[in-house]
Design a protein around this motif. Structure first.
Motif, short mmCIF file in Angstrom:
data_model
loop_
_atom_site.label_atom_id
_atom_site.label_comp_id
_atom_site.label_asym_id
_atom_site.label_seq_id
_atom_site.Cartn_x
_atom_site.Cartn_y
_atom_site.Cartn_z
N GLU A 107 -2.33 -30.28 -8.92
CA GLU A 107 -1.47 -29.11 -9.08
C GLU A 107 -1.56 -28.24 -7.83
OE1 GLU A 107 0.77 -27.38 -10.18
OE2 GLU A 107 1.43 -28.51 -11.89
N PRO B 65 -2.15 -24.49 -5.88
CA PRO B 65 -2.25 -24.93 -4.50
C PRO B 65 -3.20 -26.11 -4.45
CG PRO B 65 -3.68 -23.05 -4.87
CD PRO B 65 -2.93 -23.27 -6.15
N PRO C 281 -8.25 -25.27 -12.87
CA PRO C 281 -8.25 -24.13 -11.94
C PRO C 281 -8.36 -24.58 -10.48
CG PRO C 281 -9.62 -23.63 -13.85
CD PRO C 281 -9.18 -25.06 -14.01
N HIS D 50 -1.95 -15.76 -16.48
CA HIS D 50 -2.64 -15.85 -17.77
C HIS D 50 -4.09 -16.36 -17.59
CE1 HIS D 50 -0.70 -19.71 -16.82
NE2 HIS D 50 -1.82 -20.22 -17.25
N LEU E 275 2.89 -28.74 -19.20
CA LEU E 275 4.10 -29.04 -18.42
C LEU E 275 4.12 -30.52 -18.05
CD1 LEU E 275 3.82 -25.97 -15.97
CD2 LEU E 275 5.21 -26.09 -18.04
N PHE F 70 -9.32 -17.37 -13.79
CA PHE F 70 -9.79 -17.81 -12.46
C PHE F 70 -8.97 -17.20 -11.32
CE2 PHE F 70 -6.52 -21.08 -13.19
CZ PHE F 70 -5.93 -21.18 -11.94
N ALA G 59 1.79 -31.59 -6.52
CA ALA G 59 2.77 -31.27 -7.57
C ALA G 59 3.54 -29.98 -7.28
CB ALA G 59 2.05 -31.17 -8.92
N ARG H 204 -8.15 -27.77 -27.26
CA ARG H 204 -6.95 -27.81 -26.40
C ARG H 204 -6.47 -29.25 -26.21
NH1 ARG H 204 -9.02 -23.35 -22.04
NH2 ARG H 204 -8.83 -21.61 -23.48
N TYR I 30 9.55 -29.92 -13.63
CA TYR I 30 8.33 -30.66 -14.00
C TYR I 30 8.63 -32.09 -14.47
CZ TYR I 30 6.58 -25.93 -13.89
OH TYR I 30 6.28 -24.66 -13.49
N GLY J 117 -7.71 -31.30 -17.77
CA GLY J 117 -7.20 -29.97 -18.08
C GLY J 117 -6.19 -30.17 -19.20
N VAL K 50 -12.70 -27.50 -23.37
CA VAL K 50 -12.42 -26.91 -24.70
C VAL K 50 -11.71 -27.99 -25.54
CG1 VAL K 50 -11.32 -25.02 -25.95
CG2 VAL K 50 -12.15 -24.64 -23.61
N ALA L 260 -4.45 -27.26 -20.77
CA ALA L 260 -3.85 -25.97 -21.14
C ALA L 260 -2.44 -25.83 -20.55
CB ALA L 260 -4.77 -24.83 -20.76
N CYS M 20 -8.98 -34.77 -20.76
CA CYS M 20 -10.29 -34.13 -20.62
C CYS M 20 -10.10 -32.63 -20.52
CB CYS M 20 -10.96 -34.68 -19.37
SG CYS M 20 -12.39 -33.76 -18.82
N1 LIG Z 1 3.40 -25.84 -10.92
C1 LIG Z 1 3.38 -24.76 -11.67
O1 LIG Z 1 4.39 -24.12 -11.88
C2 LIG Z 1 2.08 -24.33 -12.28
C3 LIG Z 1 2.10 -23.46 -13.38
C4 LIG Z 1 0.87 -23.05 -13.89
C5 LIG Z 1 -0.31 -23.48 -13.32
N2 LIG Z 1 -0.29 -24.33 -12.26
C6 LIG Z 1 -1.54 -24.80 -11.63
O2 LIG Z 1 -2.22 -25.63 -12.57
C7 LIG Z 1 -3.63 -25.48 -12.44
C8 LIG Z 1 -4.22 -25.08 -13.78
O3 LIG Z 1 -3.64 -23.85 -14.18
P1 LIG Z 1 -3.35 -23.54 -15.70
O4 LIG Z 1 -2.36 -22.44 -15.71
O5 LIG Z 1 -3.07 -24.79 -16.43
O6 LIG Z 1 -4.77 -22.97 -16.11
P2 LIG Z 1 -5.30 -22.73 -17.56
O7 LIG Z 1 -6.32 -21.66 -17.41
O8 LIG Z 1 -4.17 -22.55 -18.52
O9 LIG Z 1 -6.00 -24.12 -17.91
C9 LIG Z 1 -7.09 -24.64 -17.25
C10 LIG Z 1 -7.81 -25.59 -18.19
O10 LIG Z 1 -8.89 -26.19 -17.46
C11 LIG Z 1 -10.01 -26.30 -18.33
N3 LIG Z 1 -11.21 -26.39 -17.51
C12 LIG Z 1 -11.71 -25.47 -16.66
N4 LIG Z 1 -12.81 -25.94 -16.04
C13 LIG Z 1 -13.01 -27.20 -16.51
C14 LIG Z 1 -13.97 -28.20 -16.25
N5 LIG Z 1 -14.96 -28.03 -15.36
N6 LIG Z 1 -13.88 -29.37 -16.90
C15 LIG Z 1 -12.89 -29.59 -17.83
N7 LIG Z 1 -11.94 -28.65 -18.11
C16 LIG Z 1 -11.99 -27.48 -17.46
C17 LIG Z 1 -9.95 -25.03 -19.16
O11 LIG Z 1 -10.70 -25.16 -20.34
C18 LIG Z 1 -8.45 -24.88 -19.40
O12 LIG Z 1 -8.06 -25.50 -20.59
C19 LIG Z 1 -3.84 -24.40 -11.38
O13 LIG Z 1 -4.13 -25.03 -10.17
C20 LIG Z 1 -2.51 -23.68 -11.29
O14 LIG Z 1 -2.24 -23.16 -10.02
C21 LIG Z 1 0.89 -24.76 -11.76
#
Ligand SMILES: NC(=O)c1ccc[n+]([C@@H]2O[C@H](COP(=O)([O-])OP(=O)(O)OC[C@H]3O[C@@H](n4cnc5c(N)ncnc54)[C@H](O)[C@@H]3O)[C@@H](O)[C@H]2O)c1
Length: 356
Positions: free
Chosen positions: A99, A101, A78, A163, A18, A166, A126, A42, A304, A11, A39, A13, A36
């Motif tokens: 991450e 939940p 996600p 944002h 963070l 999912f 995390a 990213r 973080y 991931g 996209v 994004a 990995c």
């Molecule tokens: N601890 C915190 O405060 C906090 C904050 C935000 C998000 N999160 C958690 O982090 C996780 C991700 O959330 P996010 O906000 O980063 O989501 P996001 O939508 O910003 O990013 C998800 C990334 O995963 C990639 N992705 C999706 N499916 C994929 C696959 N099969 N193979 C490779 N890449 C893939 C997408 O292209 C995207 O870049 C979630 O579980 C969310 O709950 C935690």
């Protein structure tokens, strides 16, 4: 282990950013050897932002785990993907950071905990609130007895909506605001009370057309739970997506000889009035014009940076994380969130049978 912990970040994004700053700030302990994301831009943007140079890039997580020589797989994907990626990583002998939940179902979370044990590897959960310096200060104020005997707590994470697409469906997110935001105060309070909760009651907005604002979202956009702990204290835990003006992370304590308020997101010492607006004020703020309190080192203050350092120290020694940050804590937190949903849906009080 003498050498640095080698990390494969999956991931690239929001949450990966963070974590990436966490790795960039502990170069003595960790090195990012793979990134990995399906996209590619990213990945390259993230690497450029943190000056990661010697990393392998993959679009497919299985290819990445198979080919990158790493110690830890850090899952920033996600919610519904945490389980599958973690199991794949454990089968290939890697430690895993997941991450929050930890998963979308309690069954998946349990399988992840079991898979880590079977592989003889660690599952790290995390939960950044446990490393927020202000919350740790609050815990030490309670510990020194400055509030007398704590009786009641309030904790919440709220903002105007996620944002990430999912989060709109229960299948991909695991629920609504409580599982996605409320899991922070739930996990934090459970860690504080060593997971010893006794009973809870909850209400939510219900999801879909019953929601206050987000009627296209399957999960609820408002949820609250009153939970009691074995030591006789209780807490009101809240999460919602109906909060404008930026993310609200608040923790309050009422004791026999004092009270305390911690405001994680609006406690910046910097106060700005700007007609054109500042470039960034606080997570999820819709506007940055007029008076704002721009966050100072937000990633550090939300925990973080400390979280990543702790996981790297643990992974280096092959040790479990501390209470609240182990895979089993993520599993228990998700179980409680799901009991919150059960209580709200059925209009019943839930008693913790595990403590009998
Ligand atoms: N601890 C915190 O405060 C906090 C904050 C935000 C998000 N999160 C958690 O982090 C996780 C991700 O959330 P996010 O906000 O980063 O989501 P996001 O939508 O910003 O990013 C998800 C990334 O995963 C990639 N992705 C999706 N499916 C994929 C696959 N099969 N193979 C490779 N890449 C893939 C997408 O292209 C995207 O870049 C979630 O579980 C969310 O709950 C935690």
């Amino acid at each position: 282990m003498d050498k640095k912990v080698r990390v494969l970040l999956i991931g690239a994004a929001f949450s990966a950013d963070l974590h990436a700053e966490g790795y960039a700030r502990c170069p003595d302990l960790a090195t990012v050897v793979g990134i990995c994301d399906k996209v590619p831009e990213r990945v390259h943007d993230l690497a450029a932002r943190y000056n990661f140079k010697d990393y392998q890039f993959y679009e497919d997580y299985k290819d990445a785990i198979d080919n990158v020589d790493c110690d830890v797989v850090d899952i920033c994907l996600p919610n519904f993907l945490h389980h599958d990626v973690a199991l794949y990583a454990f089968e290939r002998g890697r430690h895993v950071i997941s991450e929050k939940p930890i998963a979308t179902t309690v069954e998946d979370a349990y399988e992840m905990v079991q898979a880590a044990e079977k592989a003889g590897k660690k599952l790290y959960y995390a939960e950044d609130w446990l490393f927020a310096p202000a919350l740790n200060k609050a815990l030490s104020v309670i510990e020194e007895g400055a509030l007398g005997r704590p009786m009641f707590y309030r904790a919440r994470e709220c903002h105007s909506g996620s944002h990430s697409p999912f989060t709109q469906t229960i299948k991909y997110c695991g629920g609504g605001a409580m599982v996605h935001l409320g899991v922070h105060p739930v996990s934090f309070m459970l860690a504080m009370k060593d997971n010893k909760w006794t009973e809870l009651v909850a209400m939510t907005s219900g999801g879909g057309e019953n929601n206050f604002l987000h009627t296209k979202m399957e999960g609820e956009d408002w949820a609250a739970c009153i939970i009691k702990f074995q030591d006789g204290t209780s807490a009101l835990l809240e999460a919602n997506y109906i909060t404008t003006g930026g993310m609200e992370d608040v923790f309050e304590v009422y004791g026999t000889e004092g009270r305390m308020q911690v405001d994680l997101t609006f406690s910046s010492p910097v106060k700005v009035f700007s007609i054109p607006g500042v470039s960034y004020a606080v997570e999820k703020a819709e506007l940055t014009t007029g008076w704002t309190k721009p966050a100072v080192d937000e990633k550090y203050n939300l925990g973080y940076i400390g979280e990543i350092r702790h996981f790297m120290e643990c992974a280096k020694e092959g040790k479990d994380a501390r209470v609240g940050l182990r895979g089993v804590d993520g599993y228990i937190a998700l179980k409680v969130v799901n009991l919150i949903y059960k209580s709200a849906k059925e209009g019943v009080k839930i008693v913790n049978d595990d403590l009998k």
